[in-house]
Design a protein around this motif. Structure first.
Motif, mmCIF file in Angstrom:
data_model
loop_
_atom_site.group_PDB
_atom_site.id
_atom_site.type_symbol
_atom_site.label_atom_id
_atom_site.label_comp_id
_atom_site.label_asym_id
_atom_site.label_seq_id
_atom_site.Cartn_x
_atom_site.Cartn_y
_atom_site.Cartn_z
ATOM 1 N N LYS A 138 0.840 -1.194 0.000
ATOM 2 C CA LYS A 138 0.000 0.000 0.000
ATOM 3 C C LYS A 138 0.876 1.245 0.000
ATOM 4 O O LYS A 138 1.774 1.390 0.828
ATOM 5 N N ASP A 139 0.595 2.148 -0.933
ATOM 6 C CA ASP A 139 1.232 3.460 -0.941
ATOM 7 C C ASP A 139 0.461 4.316 0.060
ATOM 8 O O ASP A 139 -0.722 4.603 -0.142
ATOM 9 N N GLU A 159 0.579 7.414 0.798
ATOM 10 C CA GLU A 159 0.152 8.740 0.345
ATOM 11 C C GLU A 159 -1.081 8.670 -0.550
ATOM 12 O O GLU A 159 -1.992 9.472 -0.428
ATOM 13 N N THR A 160 -1.111 7.708 -1.460
ATOM 14 C CA THR A 160 -2.216 7.638 -2.423
ATOM 15 C C THR A 160 -3.278 6.601 -2.048
ATOM 16 O O THR A 160 -4.390 6.657 -2.559
ATOM 17 N N TYR A 190 -3.074 3.662 -3.019
ATOM 18 C CA TYR A 190 -2.995 2.684 -4.107
ATOM 19 C C TYR A 190 -2.295 1.418 -3.613
ATOM 20 O O TYR A 190 -1.320 1.477 -2.881
#
Length: 149
Positions: free
Chosen positions: A50-51, A53-54, A56
């Motif tokens: 998992k990113d 910040e986004t 995603y």
């Protein structure tokens, strides 16, 4: 039962689980998602990084955080938790790449005898599903919890 795994954070409906991989590359948030397919009680198992910040989730990132066995054990732990809530579910999993599918096969092979006590495990060999066997190249895996005795 799976012993050496990371602590999990799970959504109320138990379709999404998160945990942190801790190693030389730092702390990486991993996500395991179960999504119902177009067939009743058939779910796709998705897994990735998992990113933060986004939000995603990438199933293509190669983390190399020196904890792959613990990560796979944690993903396997979600199978137990998910199937406690959805005991009739059939779970389908395949890697996003051939190398990932091979890694999943190795993880299943390592824990096969213990897993077979609780789950029926199939491998997709060509176009046919068959009981999982060691040292066979499979394109996907299907897992279903055995009925509780």
């Amino acid at each position: 039962m799976i012993e050496n795994h990371y602590d999990l954070r799970r959504a109320v409906e138990e379709l999404t689980y998160e945990f942190d991989s801790v190693g030389p590359k730092g702390t990486i948030t991993k996500v395991v998602m179960y999504r119902e397919a177009n067939v009743k009680n058939v779910y796709n198992l998705g897994f990735g990084d998992k990113d933060l910040e986004t939000g995603y989730i990438s199933d293509l990132v190669v983390t190399n955080n020196s904890d792959s066995q613990k990560v796979l054990a944690t993903v396997a732990r979600t199978l137990y938790l998910f199937t406690e809530r959805y005991p009739d579910a059939v779970l389908i999993a395949t890697g996003s790449t051939a190398a990932r599918t091979r890694l999943y096969r190795m993880g299943i092979t390592t824990n096969l005898e213990a897993a077979k006590q609780d789950f029926d495990i199939l491998g997709l060999n060509g176009s046919e599903w068959e009981p999982f066997r060691k040292n066979i190249t499979y394109y996907a895996f299907a897992v279903q919890r055995k009925p509780q005795q």
